[in-house]
Write a protein that holds these residues in place. Structure first.
Motif, PDB file in Angstrom:
ATOM      1  N   ARG A  85      42.286  40.593  40.736  1.00  0.00           N
ATOM      2  CA  ARG A  85      42.145  41.023  42.131  1.00  0.00           C
ATOM      3  C   ARG A  85      40.708  40.861  42.640  1.00  0.00           C
ATOM      4  O   ARG A  85      40.321  41.466  43.637  1.00  0.00           O
ATOM      5  CB  ARG A  85      42.584  42.488  42.270  1.00  0.00           C
ATOM      6  CG  ARG A  85      44.063  42.702  41.943  1.00  0.00           C
ATOM      7  CD  ARG A  85      44.417  44.172  42.062  1.00  0.00           C
ATOM      8  NE  ARG A  85      45.842  44.385  42.006  1.00  0.00           N
ATOM      9  CZ  ARG A  85      46.531  44.588  40.875  1.00  0.00           C
ATOM     10  NH1 ARG A  85      45.899  44.590  39.715  1.00  0.00           N
ATOM     11  NH2 ARG A  85      47.839  44.773  40.905  1.00  0.00           N
ATOM     12  N   ASP A  87      39.268  38.696  44.274  1.00  0.00           N
ATOM     13  CA  ASP A  87      39.121  38.214  45.654  1.00  0.00           C
ATOM     14  C   ASP A  87      38.885  39.362  46.631  1.00  0.00           C
ATOM     15  O   ASP A  87      38.334  39.153  47.715  1.00  0.00           O
ATOM     16  CB  ASP A  87      40.379  37.455  46.092  1.00  0.00           C
ATOM     17  CG  ASP A  87      40.478  36.069  45.469  1.00  0.00           C
ATOM     18  OD1 ASP A  87      39.416  35.451  45.248  1.00  0.00           O
ATOM     19  OD2 ASP A  87      41.596  35.604  45.201  1.00  0.00           O
ATOM     20  N   THR A  90      35.014  42.623  48.407  1.00  0.00           N
ATOM     21  CA  THR A  90      34.201  42.398  49.598  1.00  0.00           C
ATOM     22  C   THR A  90      32.979  43.306  49.568  1.00  0.00           C
ATOM     23  O   THR A  90      32.851  44.190  48.701  1.00  0.00           O
ATOM     24  CB  THR A  90      35.021  42.710  50.847  1.00  0.00           C
ATOM     25  OG1 THR A  90      35.393  44.105  50.795  1.00  0.00           O
ATOM     26  CG2 THR A  90      36.276  41.859  50.920  1.00  0.00           C
ATOM     27  N   ALA A 126      42.949  35.757  41.521  1.00  0.00           N
ATOM     28  CA  ALA A 126      41.606  35.222  41.717  1.00  0.00           C
ATOM     29  C   ALA A 126      41.333  34.083  40.744  1.00  0.00           C
ATOM     30  O   ALA A 126      41.701  34.142  39.561  1.00  0.00           O
ATOM     31  CB  ALA A 126      40.579  36.330  41.540  1.00  0.00           C
ATOM     32  N   GLU A 127      40.650  33.077  41.230  1.00  0.00           N
ATOM     33  CA  GLU A 127      40.278  31.942  40.393  1.00  0.00           C
ATOM     34  C   GLU A 127      39.150  32.337  39.443  1.00  0.00           C
ATOM     35  O   GLU A 127      38.403  33.283  39.698  1.00  0.00           O
ATOM     36  CB  GLU A 127      39.851  30.764  41.270  1.00  0.00           C
ATOM     37  CG  GLU A 127      40.982  30.157  42.075  1.00  0.00           C
ATOM     38  CD  GLU A 127      42.091  29.611  41.180  1.00  0.00           C
ATOM     39  OE1 GLU A 127      41.775  28.990  40.147  1.00  0.00           O
ATOM     40  OE2 GLU A 127      43.276  29.834  41.517  1.00  0.00           O
ATOM     41  N   VAL A 130      35.635  33.141  40.818  1.00  0.00           N
ATOM     42  CA  VAL A 130      35.574  34.408  41.555  1.00  0.00           C
ATOM     43  C   VAL A 130      35.585  35.578  40.575  1.00  0.00           C
ATOM     44  O   VAL A 130      34.850  36.563  40.745  1.00  0.00           O
ATOM     45  CB  VAL A 130      36.745  34.505  42.547  1.00  0.00           C
ATOM     46  CG1 VAL A 130      36.727  35.839  43.288  1.00  0.00           C
ATOM     47  CG2 VAL A 130      36.696  33.345  43.535  1.00  0.00           C
ATOM     48  N   GLN A 131      36.423  35.477  39.557  1.00  0.00           N
ATOM     49  CA  GLN A 131      36.454  36.515  38.524  1.00  0.00           C
ATOM     50  C   GLN A 131      35.084  36.671  37.868  1.00  0.00           C
ATOM     51  O   GLN A 131      34.616  37.790  37.626  1.00  0.00           O
ATOM     52  CB  GLN A 131      37.480  36.166  37.447  1.00  0.00           C
ATOM     53  CG  GLN A 131      38.921  36.204  37.890  1.00  0.00           C
ATOM     54  CD  GLN A 131      39.874  36.027  36.715  1.00  0.00           C
ATOM     55  OE1 GLN A 131      39.567  36.433  35.592  1.00  0.00           O
ATOM     56  NE2 GLN A 131      41.016  35.417  36.955  1.00  0.00           N
TER      57      GLN A 131
END
Length: 281
Positions: A85, A87, A90, A126-127, A130-131
């Motif tokens: 998660r 992504d 923020t 999430a890719e 990003v992770q």
């Protein structure tokens, strides 16, 4: 995510005391309010589980876990965004997680880490890049708060070690639901990291894990349910809950040839020191 199962819950095991469930998900076990939490931890206490650490994997769960730790003195919390998660990490999410991480009953930053199993299989996962960025941020948060880092690692041994080495590991690192083999076990032992074992240690087909576990000194071991997931043998596939922890503890004790009562004392002492739990929990 709440887990549904058509199988009956396991019967209560023979009590084994003291135990600390180092990683569970009370919300996914069906708890919604203070009464639900009390029922679950009462069931656990009846078989010797004196405290539980309930874990967040998204922002809503982080808020809930922090409240749950205030509802019952036997409950503690950890907060983070699960790597799948990442992504959702923020600026606003980072700010809120930082705030929650400062709460006194939040005892760890987690679960965070790397997951190479779900990308490409799970929509919205999430890719890896990003992770990795989210993992690095959580590592920094653990350092800033002085709280243990709780790692989720699925099919990502090399990736997790790479990030830890690049960023510099915090003082205390926990590999939750350790399911890797000899190489990662040796890396954990050498680094002084804690290894938390779930019901998978009782699975006869978990050959690599069962070969690795005897290499880990008892002073680096924790036990967990990861409930409602990973119910130990012979109840695999049934709904899991913190009261099932003695099944896992006894399976682990048998694997490393240690009396179950001694294992319970050692792992509980490890959990109390690692999480800074109150005396008697």
């Amino acid at each position: 995510m709440r887990v549904s199962s058509k199988r009956e819950p396991p019967p209560a095991p023979q009590p084994l005391s003291p135990l600390v469930d180092a990683h569970t998900h009370l919300d996914a076990c069906g708890a919604r309010d203070a009464d639900d939490v009390r029922v679950i931890v009462d069931r656990a206490a009846a078989v010797g589980v004196t405290a539980v650490v309930t874990i967040a994997d998204d922002l809503a769960a982080a808020r809930w876990a922090t409240r749950a730790a205030e509802w019952d003195p036997r409950v503690y919390a950890a907060v983070a965004l699960h790597p799948t998660r990442a992504d959702a990490l923020t600026d606003a999410a980072r700010s809120e997680i930082e705030h929650l991480a400062g709460e006194p009953r939040v005892v760890a930053i987690g679960e965070t880490g790397m997951d190479m199993y779900w990308p490409g299989r799970l929509e919205g996962c999430a890719e890896p890049a990003v992770q990795r960025e989210a993992f690095a941020w959580h590592i920094d948060l653990a350092k800033r708060t002085g709280k243990p880092l709780m790692i989720h690692n699925r099919d990502a041994d090399a990736e997790v070690l790479d990030v830890l080495r690049a960023e510099g590991a915090p003082d205390t690192v926990i590999f939750h639901c350790f399911s890797s083999g000899v190489d990662l076990a040796r890396a954990c032992v050498e680094a002084g990291w804690l290894v938390s074992l779930s019901g998978t240690v009782s699975f006869r087909n978990a050959r690599e894990l069962r070969e690795a576990v005897p290499l880990i000194p008892p002073e680096q071991l924790l036990v967990e349910t990861d409930a409602p997931f990973l119910t130990p043998h012979p109840y695999r596939g049934a709904p899991n809950e913190p009261y099932c922890l003695p099944y896992t503890a006894r399976a682990l004790a048998e694997l490393i040839d240690l009396p179950a009562e001694e294992l319970a004392e050692v792992t509980t002492g490890n959990a109390r020191r690692t999480y800074g739990l109150a005396a008697g929990r």
